[in-house]
Scaffold this active site. Structure first.
Site, mmCIF file in Angstrom:
data_model
loop_
_atom_site.group_PDB
_atom_site.id
_atom_site.type_symbol
_atom_site.label_atom_id
_atom_site.label_comp_id
_atom_site.label_asym_id
_atom_site.label_seq_id
_atom_site.Cartn_x
_atom_site.Cartn_y
_atom_site.Cartn_z
ATOM 1 C CG ASP A 156 59.315 89.927 54.279
ATOM 2 O OD1 ASP A 156 58.896 90.953 54.955
ATOM 3 O OD2 ASP A 156 59.155 89.199 54.855
ATOM 4 C CG ASN B 105 57.307 78.311 56.844
ATOM 5 O OD1 ASN B 105 57.528 79.045 57.285
ATOM 6 N ND2 ASN B 105 56.849 78.271 55.424
ATOM 7 C CG HIS C 40 58.630 82.337 56.668
ATOM 8 N ND1 HIS C 40 57.482 82.156 55.780
ATOM 9 C CD2 HIS C 40 58.478 83.208 57.465
ATOM 10 C CE1 HIS C 40 56.517 83.068 56.495
ATOM 11 N NE2 HIS C 40 57.036 83.742 57.447
ATOM 12 C CD GLU D 115 57.740 80.600 52.391
ATOM 13 O OE1 GLU D 115 58.057 80.197 53.480
ATOM 14 O OE2 GLU D 115 56.698 80.951 52.031
HETATM 15 C C1 F6R Z 1 57.179 89.756 57.439
HETATM 16 C C2 F6R Z 1 58.116 88.859 57.657
HETATM 17 C C3 F6R Z 1 57.520 87.426 58.086
HETATM 18 C C4 F6R Z 1 56.666 87.484 59.407
HETATM 19 C C5 F6R Z 1 56.312 86.114 59.729
HETATM 20 C C6 F6R Z 1 55.541 86.135 60.804
HETATM 21 O O1 F6R Z 1 57.863 90.953 57.404
HETATM 22 O O2 F6R Z 1 59.203 89.049 57.303
HETATM 23 O O3 F6R Z 1 58.654 86.417 58.416
HETATM 24 O O4 F6R Z 1 57.631 87.849 60.528
HETATM 25 O O5 F6R Z 1 55.733 85.402 58.810
HETATM 26 O O6 F6R Z 1 54.629 86.870 60.817
HETATM 27 P P1 F6R Z 1 53.504 87.162 61.985
HETATM 28 O O7 F6R Z 1 54.045 88.081 63.071
HETATM 29 O O8 F6R Z 1 52.375 87.938 61.211
HETATM 30 O O9 F6R Z 1 53.031 85.796 62.671
#
Ligand code: F6R
Length: 241
Positions: A56, A124, A126, A131
């Protein structure tokens, strides 16, 4: 945790040097990338035939922007290993959103889909920037980021001073495309993820919790630390740790 995740990815690369990987950014996988870089520097991991796709990106942030995911993956992984630059991919972040999304999806299909999708987990629930409410058959798309996601970006690695600095939109590989990966590896760390992890693995399969889609996938490995695994039922916890 990072060592375990790193070993799983390294094994995937050694078993199939031509692997096509979807890669996450964020706080959670930093240690895994450190492990992989160390393996490469020790001459134990050749990435010269690998293909990578970032999961992403913040819409509007180009790879030169220090808060972009492209910048992150270069800093933490790609600049330290030998994946040919032509085989590294991240989505476009400007122009007509539908065209950017369709082009990225087409490049994934052209590569042959993912041998392994490596994921983190949002507070959340995701995965990528999918989302809550995202359909399970979704493909790459541009998405309005939730307030919670933008707040987590301020607390996290990316160096945003306030939620208002975080782009309002992201572009992400969809849940449908992620779930077509032949293998999925999800990394989860910290107590803030405990609820989402428990719901993802033990709650109902529902678009309200995007990671619950993984329950329908035949080959998922979760690497979680104790704090993140805290809310799981005992039997699940034992099989995970
Ligand atoms: C980022 C991504 C997000 C993160 C998630 C957890 O490329 O795909 O889904 O993996 O937001 O982020 P952290 O590891 O920073 O808690």
């Amino acid at each position: 945790m990072s060592r375990i995740a790193g070993r799983i990815v390294a094994e995937q690369i050694r078993d199939n040097p031509h692997s096509i990987l979807a890669l996450p950014t964020g706080n959670t996988p930093k240690g895994m990338y450190d492990f992989l870089v160390a393996q490469h520097e020790e001459g134990r991991l050749d990435c010269s035939s690998l293909t990578t796709f970032n999961l992403d990106e913040y819409w509007g942030l180009t790879p030169e922007h220090p808060s972009s995911f492209a910048y992150y993956i270069n800093e933490h992984f790609l600049h330290h290993v030998n994946v040919p630059p032509a085989k590294t991919h991240w989505p476009a972040v400007s122009g007509p959103p539908d065209e950017a999304a369709a082009a990225y999806e087409a490049s994934i299909v052209h590569a042959g889909g993912f041998d392994m999708a490596v994921l983190g987990l949002g507070i959340n629930g995701h995965i990528g920037f999918n989302e809550p409410g995202t359909p399970f058959d979704s493909r790459t798309h541009v998405v309005k980021l939730e307030k919670e996601t933008r707040q987590a970006s301020v607390r996290g690695y990316y160096g945003f001073a306030s939620p208002e600095d975080v782009p309002e939109y992201g572009i992400t590989i969809g849940i449908g495309t992620i779930c077509e990966a032949r293998k999925i590896l999800m990394l989860v760390s910290g107590s803030t993820k405990a609820k989402a992890l428990a719901f993802a693995l033990e709650g109902p399969v529902s678009t309200a919790l995007p990671a619950s889609a993984l329950q329908q996938h035949p080959d998922v490995t979760i690497v979680a630390d104790e704090a993140a695994a805290f809310a799981l039922a005992r039997s699940k916890k034992r099989s995970i740790t």
